[in-house]
Design a protein around this motif. Structure first.
Motif, PDB file in Angstrom:
ATOM      1  N   GLY A 223       0.810  -1.214   0.000  1.00 46.35           N
ATOM      2  CA  GLY A 223       0.000   0.000   0.000  1.00 46.35           C
ATOM      3  C   GLY A 223       0.841   1.260   0.000  1.00 46.35           C
ATOM      4  O   GLY A 223       0.528   2.231  -0.689  1.00 46.35           O
TER       5      GLY A 223
ATOM      6  N   ARG B  48      -8.012   7.678  -6.390  1.00 49.66           N
ATOM      7  CA  ARG B  48      -8.256   6.431  -5.650  1.00 49.66           C
ATOM      8  C   ARG B  48      -8.197   5.217  -6.570  1.00 49.66           C
ATOM      9  O   ARG B  48      -7.681   4.168  -6.190  1.00 49.66           O
ATOM     10  CB  ARG B  48      -9.607   6.491  -4.939  1.00 49.66           C
ATOM     11  CG  ARG B  48      -9.629   7.461  -3.772  1.00 49.66           C
ATOM     12  CD  ARG B  48     -10.947   7.388  -3.029  1.00 49.66           C
ATOM     13  NE  ARG B  48     -10.966   8.311  -1.901  1.00 49.66           N
ATOM     14  CZ  ARG B  48     -11.994   8.429  -1.061  1.00 49.66           C
ATOM     15  NH1 ARG B  48     -13.088   7.693  -1.257  1.00 49.66           N
ATOM     16  NH2 ARG B  48     -11.939   9.278  -0.056  1.00 49.66           N
ATOM     17  N   GLY B  49      -8.750   5.364  -7.771  1.00 53.57           N
ATOM     18  CA  GLY B  49      -8.742   4.241  -8.701  1.00 53.57           C
ATOM     19  C   GLY B  49      -7.327   3.835  -9.073  1.00 53.57           C
ATOM     20  O   GLY B  49      -7.001   2.644  -9.126  1.00 53.57           O
ATOM     21  N   ARG B  50      -6.483   4.829  -9.325  1.00 54.36           N
ATOM     22  CA  ARG B  50      -5.094   4.521  -9.672  1.00 54.36           C
ATOM     23  C   ARG B  50      -4.368   3.897  -8.484  1.00 54.36           C
ATOM     24  O   ARG B  50      -3.569   2.966  -8.643  1.00 54.36           O
ATOM     25  CB  ARG B  50      -4.377   5.797 -10.117  1.00 54.36           C
ATOM     26  CG  ARG B  50      -2.913   5.581 -10.543  1.00 54.36           C
ATOM     27  CD  ARG B  50      -2.812   4.602 -11.727  1.00 54.36           C
ATOM     28  NE  ARG B  50      -1.447   4.363 -12.145  1.00 54.36           N
ATOM     29  CZ  ARG B  50      -0.850   4.991 -13.165  1.00 54.36           C
ATOM     30  NH1 ARG B  50      -1.511   5.914 -13.850  1.00 54.36           N
ATOM     31  NH2 ARG B  50       0.387   4.709 -13.506  1.00 54.36           N
ATOM     32  N   LEU B  51      -4.675   4.385  -7.284  1.00 49.12           N
ATOM     33  CA  LEU B  51      -4.064   3.818  -6.083  1.00 49.12           C
ATOM     34  C   LEU B  51      -4.426   2.346  -5.940  1.00 49.12           C
ATOM     35  O   LEU B  51      -3.568   1.497  -5.664  1.00 49.12           O
ATOM     36  CB  LEU B  51      -4.523   4.597  -4.854  1.00 49.12           C
ATOM     37  CG  LEU B  51      -4.073   4.060  -3.491  1.00 49.12           C
ATOM     38  CD1 LEU B  51      -2.554   4.022  -3.390  1.00 49.12           C
ATOM     39  CD2 LEU B  51      -4.664   4.910  -2.372  1.00 49.12           C
ATOM     40  N   LEU B  52      -5.700   2.018  -6.147  1.00 52.24           N
ATOM     41  CA  LEU B  52      -6.134   0.627  -6.025  1.00 52.24           C
ATOM     42  C   LEU B  52      -5.467  -0.251  -7.077  1.00 52.24           C
ATOM     43  O   LEU B  52      -5.014  -1.372  -6.769  1.00 52.24           O
ATOM     44  CB  LEU B  52      -7.652   0.542  -6.161  1.00 52.24           C
ATOM     45  CG  LEU B  52      -8.264  -0.860  -6.067  1.00 52.24           C
ATOM     46  CD1 LEU B  52      -7.922  -1.512  -4.732  1.00 52.24           C
ATOM     47  CD2 LEU B  52      -9.773  -0.808  -6.268  1.00 52.24           C
ATOM     48  N   ILE B  53      -5.389   0.232  -8.301  1.00 51.23           N
ATOM     49  CA  ILE B  53      -4.743  -0.541  -9.370  1.00 51.23           C
ATOM     50  C   ILE B  53      -3.283  -0.811  -9.025  1.00 51.23           C
ATOM     51  O   ILE B  53      -2.788  -1.935  -9.160  1.00 51.23           O
ATOM     52  CB  ILE B  53      -4.865   0.196 -10.711  1.00 51.23           C
ATOM     53  CG1 ILE B  53      -6.317   0.175 -11.207  1.00 51.23           C
ATOM     54  CG2 ILE B  53      -3.939  -0.415 -11.757  1.00 51.23           C
ATOM     55  CD1 ILE B  53      -6.580   1.095 -12.378  1.00 51.23           C
ATOM     56  N   GLU B  54      -2.587   0.224  -8.575  1.00 56.69           N
ATOM     57  CA  GLU B  54      -1.173   0.059  -8.229  1.00 56.69           C
ATOM     58  C   GLU B  54      -1.015  -0.894  -7.041  1.00 56.69           C
ATOM     59  O   GLU B  54      -0.087  -1.717  -7.014  1.00 56.69           O
ATOM     60  CB  GLU B  54      -0.541   1.419  -7.901  1.00 56.69           C
ATOM     61  CG  GLU B  54      -0.455   2.373  -9.068  1.00 56.69           C
ATOM     62  CD  GLU B  54       0.572   1.935 -10.111  1.00 56.69           C
ATOM     63  OE1 GLU B  54       1.333   0.979  -9.863  1.00 56.69           O
ATOM     64  OE2 GLU B  54       0.599   2.561 -11.193  1.00 56.69           O
ATOM     65  N   TRP B  55      -1.916  -0.799  -6.075  1.00 56.81           N
ATOM     66  CA  TRP B  55      -1.848  -1.669  -4.899  1.00 56.81           C
ATOM     67  C   TRP B  55      -1.991  -3.130  -5.318  1.00 56.81           C
ATOM     68  O   TRP B  55      -1.192  -3.989  -4.901  1.00 56.81           O
ATOM     69  CB  TRP B  55      -2.966  -1.279  -3.929  1.00 56.81           C
ATOM     70  CG  TRP B  55      -2.717  -1.647  -2.495  1.00 56.81           C
ATOM     71  CD1 TRP B  55      -1.922  -2.643  -2.006  1.00 56.81           C
ATOM     72  CD2 TRP B  55      -3.267  -0.988  -1.359  1.00 56.81           C
ATOM     73  NE1 TRP B  55      -1.944  -2.658  -0.639  1.00 56.81           N
ATOM     74  CE2 TRP B  55      -2.766  -1.653  -0.213  1.00 56.81           C
ATOM     75  CE3 TRP B  55      -4.144   0.073  -1.180  1.00 56.81           C
ATOM     76  CZ2 TRP B  55      -3.125  -1.271   1.090  1.00 56.81           C
ATOM     77  CZ3 TRP B  55      -4.496   0.453   0.113  1.00 56.81           C
ATOM     78  CH2 TRP B  55      -3.984  -0.210   1.222  1.00 56.81           C
ATOM     79  N   LEU B  56      -2.993  -3.418  -6.127  1.00 55.10           N
ATOM     80  CA  LEU B  56      -3.202  -4.789  -6.582  1.00 55.10           C
ATOM     81  C   LEU B  56      -2.034  -5.291  -7.428  1.00 55.10           C
ATOM     82  O   LEU B  56      -1.613  -6.452  -7.312  1.00 55.10           O
ATOM     83  CB  LEU B  56      -4.503  -4.871  -7.390  1.00 55.10           C
ATOM     84  CG  LEU B  56      -5.789  -4.622  -6.587  1.00 55.10           C
ATOM     85  CD1 LEU B  56      -6.983  -4.576  -7.525  1.00 55.10           C
ATOM     86  CD2 LEU B  56      -5.997  -5.701  -5.521  1.00 55.10           C
TER      87      LEU B  56
END
Length: 272
Positions: free
Chosen positions: A229, A257-265
């Protein structure tokens, strides 16, 4: 890593980790607030800030010497230190970072800036690894790269805010290389030369973040989730800076937020 990542990451963790990270966040936030001349609740003149930082340092020493801490923030931290066997050094280094902030307001080289990160950012990564019981030299070295990168990325975001507080974290030699002067840091809009220097520092930080990301592959479970994260937050912020064409004065650069989630996954799945 940015301090605000602590409460965000902690929401996804079991209570045994969450309470420790929140205690660490409380300490880091309190020390930053004391040392930050432009923060809400600013304690005043540098002499007073130094006195308060000395009090925090002394209370840490008191705790590690087996005494009863006097300050609420240290009392709140004490159970975490005991449960996770966290050494004193990273906490003292965070205090020292804020001491230096009272007198050091400019950095000539990128190496000088990284030396500052070794006090202000890297100890946070050491503490997090101790919270998860995973602090070994190989991981600490990788963690240092991640934390320094996140600190530099934050400085790239906050050029105007930092200058308003009397600090310039963009290395002086790089400002000169791209033809910038300090007046560019307080202008109502981001000049082309400042955009170029921010882009340069952002690329440096992104490369440093990539060097540290293999840390994720050495971790499992909730530690992997948390550290991935932090890395994802850095990468999403780099993407936001690029998307905003490094216009750090004209608008607030924050990751989507969407980019953060994509990068996290992506980091969780690949470990890189």
């Amino acid at each position: 890593m940015r301090r605000e990542n602590f409460p965000v990451a902690s929401r996804l963790l079991p209570r045994r980790y969450r309470r420790h990270l929140i205690a660490v966040y409380g300490f880091a936030r309190r020390v930053d607030d004391i040392g930050d001349a432009g923060s809400e609740g600013d304690p005043g003149e540098p002499r007073e800030r130094l006195r308060l930082l000395d009090a925090v340092d002394a209370d840490l020493t008191r705790l590690y010497d087996g005494g009863e801490p006097r300050l609420p923030v240290i009392r709140a931290l004490a159970p975490t230190i005991e449960a996770c066997a966290i050494p004193a050094e990273p906490f003292h280094r965070l205090v020292e970072a804020n001491r230096r902030e009272q007198t050091v307001t400019r950095y000539e080289t990128f190496e000088d800036l990284l030396a500052s990160c070794a006090l202000s950012a890297n100890p946070v990564g050491h503490i997090v690894l101790h919270v998860f019981g995973l602090a070994v030299p190989e991981r600490i070295g990788l963690s240092d790269r991640i934390c320094s990168a996140l600190q530099v990325i934050e400085h790239c975001q906050d050029v105007g805010e930092d200058f308003a507080r009397g600090h310039v974290y963009v290395p002086g030699e790089d400002l000169r290389r791209f033809g910038c002067v300090e007046a560019d840091l307080v202008a109502p809009s981001t000049s082309p030369c400042l955009r170029r220097v921010v882009a340069f520092e952002t690329r440096r930080a992104a490369a440093l973040l990539d060097e540290g990301t293999p840390l994720v592959r050495t971790l499992g479970g909730f530690a992997r989730l948390a550290v991935a994260g932090y890395v994802a937050g850095g990468r999403a912020t780099v993407a936001a800076l690029e998307r905003g064409r490094h216009d750090v004065l004209g608008t607030a650069i924050r990751p989507r937020r969407g980019r953060l989630l994509i990068e996290w996954l992506r980091v969780l799945a690949r470990g890189r």
